[in-house]
Design a protein around this motif. Structure first.
Motif, PDB file in Angstrom:
ATOM      1  N   LYS A   1       8.561   3.347 -19.066  1.00  0.00           N
ATOM      2  CA  LYS A   1       9.714   4.238 -19.023  1.00  0.00           C
ATOM      3  C   LYS A   1      10.793   3.650 -18.115  1.00  0.00           C
ATOM      4  O   LYS A   1      10.494   2.817 -17.256  1.00  0.00           O
ATOM      5  N   PRO A   2      12.049   4.094 -18.254  1.00  0.00           N
ATOM      6  CA  PRO A   2      13.106   3.577 -17.378  1.00  0.00           C
ATOM      7  C   PRO A   2      12.827   3.817 -15.899  1.00  0.00           C
ATOM      8  O   PRO A   2      13.156   3.001 -15.051  1.00  0.00           O
ATOM      9  N   THR A   3      12.217   4.972 -15.594  1.00  0.00           N
ATOM     10  CA  THR A   3      11.877   5.307 -14.214  1.00  0.00           C
ATOM     11  C   THR A   3      10.370   5.233 -14.040  1.00  0.00           C
ATOM     12  O   THR A   3       9.618   5.723 -14.880  1.00  0.00           O
ATOM     13  N   ILE A   4       9.913   4.637 -12.937  1.00  0.00           N
ATOM     14  CA  ILE A   4       8.485   4.566 -12.679  1.00  0.00           C
ATOM     15  C   ILE A   4       7.962   5.970 -12.385  1.00  0.00           C
ATOM     16  O   ILE A   4       8.454   6.656 -11.486  1.00  0.00           O
ATOM     17  N   THR A   5       6.979   6.402 -13.161  1.00  0.00           N
ATOM     18  CA  THR A   5       6.480   7.769 -13.096  1.00  0.00           C
ATOM     19  C   THR A   5       5.886   8.076 -11.724  1.00  0.00           C
ATOM     20  O   THR A   5       5.056   7.335 -11.208  1.00  0.00           O
ATOM     21  N   GLU A   6       6.305   9.214 -11.168  1.00  0.00           N
ATOM     22  CA  GLU A   6       5.913   9.566  -9.803  1.00  0.00           C
ATOM     23  C   GLU A   6       4.412   9.739  -9.657  1.00  0.00           C
ATOM     24  O   GLU A   6       3.809   9.266  -8.682  1.00  0.00           O
ATOM     25  N   TYR A   7       3.778  10.396 -10.624  1.00  0.00           N
ATOM     26  CA  TYR A   7       2.351  10.645 -10.445  1.00  0.00           C
ATOM     27  C   TYR A   7       1.554   9.347 -10.436  1.00  0.00           C
ATOM     28  O   TYR A   7       0.507   9.250  -9.810  1.00  0.00           O
ATOM     29  N   TRP A   8       2.049   8.313 -11.111  1.00  0.00           N
ATOM     30  CA  TRP A   8       1.333   7.040 -11.158  1.00  0.00           C
ATOM     31  C   TRP A   8       1.347   6.354  -9.787  1.00  0.00           C
ATOM     32  O   TRP A   8       0.322   5.930  -9.277  1.00  0.00           O
ATOM     33  N   TYR A   9       2.542   6.245  -9.183  1.00  0.00           N
ATOM     34  CA  TYR A   9       2.607   5.512  -7.918  1.00  0.00           C
ATOM     35  C   TYR A   9       2.322   6.386  -6.701  1.00  0.00           C
ATOM     36  O   TYR A   9       1.727   5.919  -5.727  1.00  0.00           O
ATOM     37  N   LEU A  10       2.700   7.661  -6.742  1.00  0.00           N
ATOM     38  CA  LEU A  10       2.550   8.491  -5.544  1.00  0.00           C
ATOM     39  C   LEU A  10       1.219   9.222  -5.485  1.00  0.00           C
ATOM     40  O   LEU A  10       0.543   9.222  -4.459  1.00  0.00           O
ATOM     41  N   HIS A  11       0.813   9.834  -6.597  1.00  0.00           N
ATOM     42  CA  HIS A  11      -0.384  10.679  -6.565  1.00  0.00           C
ATOM     43  C   HIS A  11      -1.663   9.939  -6.954  1.00  0.00           C
ATOM     44  O   HIS A  11      -2.737  10.279  -6.453  1.00  0.00           O
ATOM     45  N   PHE A  12      -1.552   8.953  -7.835  1.00  0.00           N
ATOM     46  CA  PHE A  12      -2.733   8.177  -8.210  1.00  0.00           C
ATOM     47  C   PHE A  12      -2.950   7.005  -7.246  1.00  0.00           C
ATOM     48  O   PHE A  12      -3.975   6.912  -6.575  1.00  0.00           O
ATOM     49  N   LEU A  13      -1.959   6.134  -7.149  1.00  0.00           N
ATOM     50  CA  LEU A  13      -2.098   4.978  -6.260  1.00  0.00           C
ATOM     51  C   LEU A  13      -1.800   5.317  -4.805  1.00  0.00           C
ATOM     52  O   LEU A  13      -2.250   4.617  -3.897  1.00  0.00           O
ATOM     53  N   VAL A  14      -1.042   6.390  -4.581  1.00  0.00           N
ATOM     54  CA  VAL A  14      -0.596   6.821  -3.249  1.00  0.00           C
ATOM     55  C   VAL A  14       0.104   5.652  -2.550  1.00  0.00           C
ATOM     56  O   VAL A  14      -0.366   5.094  -1.554  1.00  0.00           O
ATOM     57  N   ALA A  15       1.255   5.300  -3.110  1.00  0.00           N
ATOM     58  CA  ALA A  15       2.045   4.184  -2.586  1.00  0.00           C
ATOM     59  C   ALA A  15       3.506   4.619  -2.462  1.00  0.00           C
ATOM     60  O   ALA A  15       3.938   5.592  -3.075  1.00  0.00           O
ATOM     61  N   ARG A  16       4.248   3.888  -1.661  1.00  0.00           N
ATOM     62  CA  ARG A  16       5.673   4.173  -1.497  1.00  0.00           C
ATOM     63  C   ARG A  16       6.481   2.913  -1.770  1.00  0.00           C
ATOM     64  O   ARG A  16       5.983   1.790  -1.605  1.00  0.00           O
ATOM     65  N   GLN A  17       7.723   3.119  -2.152  1.00  0.00           N
ATOM     66  CA  GLN A  17       8.597   2.003  -2.475  1.00  0.00           C
ATOM     67  C   GLN A  17       8.946   1.225  -1.206  1.00  0.00           C
ATOM     68  O   GLN A  17       9.253   1.822  -0.178  1.00  0.00           O
ATOM     69  N   LEU A  18       8.911  -0.093  -1.303  1.00  0.00           N
ATOM     70  CA  LEU A  18       9.300  -0.915  -0.162  1.00  0.00           C
ATOM     71  C   LEU A  18      10.809  -0.939   0.027  1.00  0.00           C
ATOM     72  O   LEU A  18      11.309  -0.974   1.138  1.00  0.00           O
ATOM     73  N   THR A  19      11.530  -0.937  -1.072  1.00  0.00           N
ATOM     74  CA  THR A  19      12.986  -0.991  -1.026  1.00  0.00           C
ATOM     75  C   THR A  19      13.545   0.260  -1.679  1.00  0.00           C
ATOM     76  O   THR A  19      13.203   0.569  -2.817  1.00  0.00           O
ATOM     77  N   ASP A  20      14.415   0.987  -0.965  1.00  0.00           N
ATOM     78  CA  ASP A  20      14.920   2.245  -1.520  1.00  0.00           C
ATOM     79  C   ASP A  20      16.002   1.990  -2.565  1.00  0.00           C
ATOM     80  O   ASP A  20      16.517   0.875  -2.715  1.00  0.00           O
ATOM     81  N   SER A  21      16.349   3.041  -3.286  1.00  0.00           N
ATOM     82  CA  SER A  21      17.297   2.920  -4.395  1.00  0.00           C
ATOM     83  C   SER A  21      18.685   2.505  -3.914  1.00  0.00           C
ATOM     84  O   SER A  21      19.393   1.764  -4.610  1.00  0.00           O
ATOM     85  N   LYS A  22      19.061   2.961  -2.741  1.00  0.00           N
ATOM     86  CA  LYS A  22      20.387   2.623  -2.205  1.00  0.00           C
ATOM     87  C   LYS A  22      20.508   1.116  -1.999  1.00  0.00           C
ATOM     88  O   LYS A  22      21.490   0.489  -2.417  1.00  0.00           O
TER      89      LYS A  22
END
Length: 359
Positions: free
Chosen positions: A186-207
């Protein structure tokens, strides 16, 4: 990838309509499995859709509203599987169970908005360049007609659209988790995949990503296009600005495809265009401020960067504030007996400068 060795492999069907994940037995030495796995790995490693993440510390796991306390975190299970192959079956099953439990909870939250697609979770432990990596990827699972006996069978598709979501976890020399790269179809990385399943955070923010990407593209256009063909520069730049202003997320391979379809205005750019596109493709890693190839756009950070002016003559400037719909049809350059000129189609401008009866 000649030195890539598949060490372990597990496959589980994940369907929230079922009571639990279903393990699909695999023969790691089967030639068909090796070929299919290499197809998936090649697509992942060559993918231009990715974003760098880091696993959250264990004490932060409760920050996920969908965390499953009864199942250990993904990084802790990966750590167990690094040296102890005996842990592979147990931990890979736990990881599949965690995804299943998370998807059940997510489906309950979104209810009738949409349905989470069923699929298979493919987990791979591999050795590449003397380093261990783990691949966790959710793949479409579908029925197909077997041509040999004309029966309906289930299996994994081989088309490029098969991959739903993926994570590549690379280990360092001390077998510590070094890189976590996540991608999504998908165009946006699905939140449940990275946050709730893998429990990870983005290293570089969108800004930061938005600012770095826009600045890198803008600089490349000035360096490789503007001096060759100013007209092509303005048209390509207008397409880029339009993308940044109107899309919710940047998917770099989609933007590359858009620029590749540009209709070249000047014959001088033709022999240089392929080289420009190759430079464009390398931007995420080659620029002074690298950026991810899939991220949410923060349009606020480029508002002051999209405005440009063209000096027409003494005391005359043409200001371009953002993208212009159908720029090619609104601005024309030509010349007549009076000299060179540009023609701008504008109802408002016409009303300001019309003379006599207006015709």
């Amino acid at each position: 990838m000649d030195d890539l060795i598949i060490l372990k492999c597990a496959l589980h069907k994940i369907d929230i309509e079922a009571s639990k994940p279903i393990e699909i037995a695999l023969d790691i030495n089967a030639e068909g499995l090796k070929q299919y796995t290499m197809l998936v790995l090649h697509e992942l490693l060559e993918s231009s859709r990715s974003r760098y993440f880091e696993f959250l510390a264990n004490e932060e796991l409760t920050s996920s509203i969908l965390s499953i306390p009864s199942i250990p975190s993904v990084p802790s299970m990966l750590s167990s599987m690094v040296d102890d192959d005996c842990e592979w079956d147990r931990c890979s099953s736990l990881i599949a169970n965690k995804l299943y439990e998370v998807e059940v909870l997510v489906q309950e939250k979104i209810q009738r908005l949409t349905n989470i697609r069923a699929g298979c979770l493919l987990q791979i432990k591999l050795s590449h360049a003397d380093r261990i990596s783990f691949i966790i990827v959710k793949i479409d699972h579908s029925d197909f007609l077997d041509e040999s006996d004309l029966t309906i069978k289930s299996g994994l598709p081989t088309s490029k659209t098969r991959l739903q979501k993926a994570a590549i976890i690379s280990l360092g020399e001390e077998k510590e988790i070094k890189d976590v790269v996540i991608s999504d179809s998908k165009p946006t990385i699905t939140e449940y995949w990275y946050l709730h399943f893998l429990v990870a955070r983005q290293l570089t923010d969108s800004k930061h990503n938005t600012k770095s990407a826009f600045n890198a593209i803008d600089k490349l256009l000035k360096d490789e296009v503007k001096n060759v063909s100013p007209a092509d520069y303005w048209f390509i730049r207008n397409d880029v600005v339009s993308y940044f202003r109107n899309e919710d997320s940047l998917v770099f391979d989609e933007l590359v495809e858009k620029i590749e379809k540009h209709t070249i205005e000047s014959k001088d750019l033709i022999p240089k265009f392929d080289s420009f596109i190759e430079s464009f493709k390398k931007l995420p890693k080659s620029t002074r401020m690298p950026f991810d190839t899939q991220f949410d756009l923060d349009t606020g950070v480029i508002k002051t960067r999209i405005n440009r002016k063209v000096v027409l003559d003494d005391n005359f400037e043409l200001r371009i504030n953002g993208e212009v719909d159908d720029l090619r049809s609104k601005v024309k350059a030509s010349e007549d007996d009076g000299g060179k000129y540009i023609k701008i189609y504008s109802d408002k401008g016409y009303e300001e400068f019309k003379t006599g009866g207006g015709h």
